[in-house]
Design a protein around this motif. Structure first.
Motif, PDB file in Angstrom:
ATOM      1  N   ARG A   1      -0.453  -1.586  -8.051  1.00 28.21           N
ATOM      2  CA  ARG A   1      -1.845  -2.094  -7.654  1.00 28.21           C
ATOM      3  C   ARG A   1      -2.009  -3.713  -7.546  1.00 28.21           C
ATOM      4  O   ARG A   1      -2.584  -4.485  -6.957  1.00 28.21           O
ATOM      5  CB  ARG A   1      -2.748  -1.454  -8.817  1.00 28.21           C
ATOM      6  CG  ARG A   1      -2.900  -0.066  -8.312  1.00 28.21           C
ATOM      7  CD  ARG A   1      -3.986   0.547  -9.196  1.00 28.21           C
ATOM      8  NE  ARG A   1      -3.390   0.980 -10.582  1.00 28.21           N
ATOM      9  CZ  ARG A   1      -3.679   0.681 -11.636  1.00 28.21           C
ATOM     10  NH1 ARG A   1      -4.681  -0.066 -11.815  1.00 28.21           N
ATOM     11  NH2 ARG A   1      -2.875   0.912 -12.767  1.00 28.21           N
TER      12      ARG A   1
ATOM     13  N   ARG B   1       0.805  -1.204  -0.048  1.00 29.68           N
ATOM     14  CA  ARG B   1      -0.091   0.023   0.230  1.00 29.68           C
ATOM     15  C   ARG B   1       0.798   1.313   0.134  1.00 29.68           C
ATOM     16  O   ARG B   1       0.439   2.073  -0.680  1.00 29.68           O
ATOM     17  CB  ARG B   1      -0.886   0.121   1.193  1.00 29.68           C
ATOM     18  CG  ARG B   1      -1.898  -1.007   0.993  1.00 29.68           C
ATOM     19  CD  ARG B   1      -2.966  -1.078   2.216  1.00 29.68           C
ATOM     20  NE  ARG B   1      -4.050  -1.766   1.921  1.00 29.68           N
ATOM     21  CZ  ARG B   1      -5.023  -2.482   2.873  1.00 29.68           C
ATOM     22  NH1 ARG B   1      -4.832  -2.386   3.999  1.00 29.68           N
ATOM     23  NH2 ARG B   1      -5.853  -3.099   2.437  1.00 29.68           N
ATOM     24  N   ARG B   2       1.887   1.227   0.728  1.00 32.89           N
ATOM     25  CA  ARG B   2       3.037   2.345   0.581  1.00 32.89           C
ATOM     26  C   ARG B   2       3.404   2.646  -0.636  1.00 32.89           C
ATOM     27  O   ARG B   2       3.536   3.883  -1.125  1.00 32.89           O
ATOM     28  CB  ARG B   2       3.894   2.314   1.844  1.00 32.89           C
ATOM     29  CG  ARG B   2       3.386   2.584   3.280  1.00 32.89           C
ATOM     30  CD  ARG B   2       4.591   2.509   4.222  1.00 32.89           C
ATOM     31  NE  ARG B   2       5.358   1.593   4.074  1.00 32.89           N
ATOM     32  CZ  ARG B   2       5.411   0.310   5.000  1.00 32.89           C
ATOM     33  NH1 ARG B   2       4.256   0.106   5.790  1.00 32.89           N
ATOM     34  NH2 ARG B   2       6.097  -0.558   4.948  1.00 32.89           N
TER      35      ARG B   2
ATOM     36  N   ASP C   1       3.065   1.454 -11.937  1.00 28.68           N
ATOM     37  CA  ASP C   1       1.779   2.012 -11.177  1.00 28.68           C
ATOM     38  C   ASP C   1       0.711   0.589 -11.001  1.00 28.68           C
ATOM     39  O   ASP C   1       0.318   0.330 -10.336  1.00 28.68           O
ATOM     40  CB  ASP C   1       0.945   3.140 -11.737  1.00 28.68           C
ATOM     41  CG  ASP C   1      -0.362   3.552 -11.051  1.00 28.68           C
ATOM     42  OD1 ASP C   1      -0.217   3.686  -9.760  1.00 28.68           O
ATOM     43  OD2 ASP C   1      -1.410   3.545 -11.588  1.00 28.68           O
TER      44      ASP C   1
ATOM     45  N   GLN D   1       0.969   4.104  -3.085  1.00 30.21           N
ATOM     46  CA  GLN D   1       0.611   5.654  -2.862  1.00 30.21           C
ATOM     47  C   GLN D   1       1.441   6.499  -3.433  1.00 30.21           C
ATOM     48  O   GLN D   1       1.252   7.484  -3.791  1.00 30.21           O
ATOM     49  CB  GLN D   1       0.871   5.825  -1.216  1.00 30.21           C
ATOM     50  CG  GLN D   1      -0.475   5.371  -0.284  1.00 30.21           C
ATOM     51  CD  GLN D   1      -0.206   5.569   1.063  1.00 30.21           C
ATOM     52  OE1 GLN D   1       1.105   5.818   1.732  1.00 30.21           O
ATOM     53  NE2 GLN D   1      -1.272   5.476   2.062  1.00 30.21           N
ATOM     54  N   ASN D   2       2.760   6.007  -3.657  1.00 38.30           N
ATOM     55  CA  ASN D   2       3.600   6.880  -4.553  1.00 38.30           C
ATOM     56  C   ASN D   2       3.566   6.818  -6.006  1.00 38.30           C
ATOM     57  O   ASN D   2       3.932   7.652  -6.732  1.00 38.30           O
ATOM     58  CB  ASN D   2       5.180   6.588  -3.900  1.00 38.30           C
ATOM     59  CG  ASN D   2       5.261   6.937  -2.531  1.00 38.30           C
ATOM     60  OD1 ASN D   2       4.806   8.051  -2.133  1.00 38.30           O
ATOM     61  ND2 ASN D   2       6.062   6.245  -1.796  1.00 38.30           N
TER      62      ASN D   2
END
Length: 118
Positions: free
Chosen positions: A92, A40-41, A88, A44-45
Motif C-alpha cells: 500500500r 497496484r498489481r 501488505d 492486489q495479491n
C-alpha cells in the motif's frame, strides 16, 4: 549574413533541446505510470496472502490446542502472518509512492496532496 546563420543555428539548437526535454519528461511520466501499475498489481495479491497466512495460523493454533501440533508450528505461522501484514503495508505504501512519482513527473502534486489528506 553570418549573424543570420548563427541565429538560425542557435534557434535550431534550442528547438532540439526543447524537444529532448519534452521527450525526457514524457519518458519520466511513462516510467512513473509503469511503477504505479506494478505497485497496484502487487497490492492486489497481498490481501490474499495475508488471509491465507491468518488461516494457516488459526489452523496451527487449533492443532496445538488439541495436542496435534507443536508450539514451533504456531510460532512459524504467527511469523508468516506478521510478514504478510508487513508485505501488505509495504504494498500500500508502494502505491502511494508511485502516485507521488506520477504527480511529481507531471509537475503538479496538488491532486496527490488532496488524496493523501483524506
Amino acid at each position: 549574413m553570418r549573424k543570420k546563420g548563427i541565429e538560425a543555428a542557435n534557434e535550431h539548437a534550442q528547438t532540439a533541446r526543447y524537444e529532448q526535454i519534452v521527450q525526457d519528461l514524457s519518458a519520466e511520466v511513462a516510467r512513473a505510470r509503469a511503477v504505479l501499475n506494478a505497485s497496484r498489481r502487487v497490492a492486489q495479491n497481498t490481501p490474499i496472502q495475508l488471509e491465507a497466512a491468518r488461516a494457516a495460523e488459526q489452523q496451527a493454533t487449533a492443532r496445538y490446542r488439541t495436542g496435534l501440533g507443536n508450539i514451533s508450528d504456531v510460532a512459524e505461522a504467527q511469523r508468516l502472518v506478521t510478514q504478510a501484514e508487513i508485505d501488505d503495508s509495504l504494498a500500500r505504501l508502494g502505491i502511494w509512492r508511485a502516485l507521488l512519482g506520477v504527480a511529481a513527473s507531471q509537475g503538479d502534486i496538488t491532486e496527490f496532496l488532496k488524496k493523501a489528506s483524506r
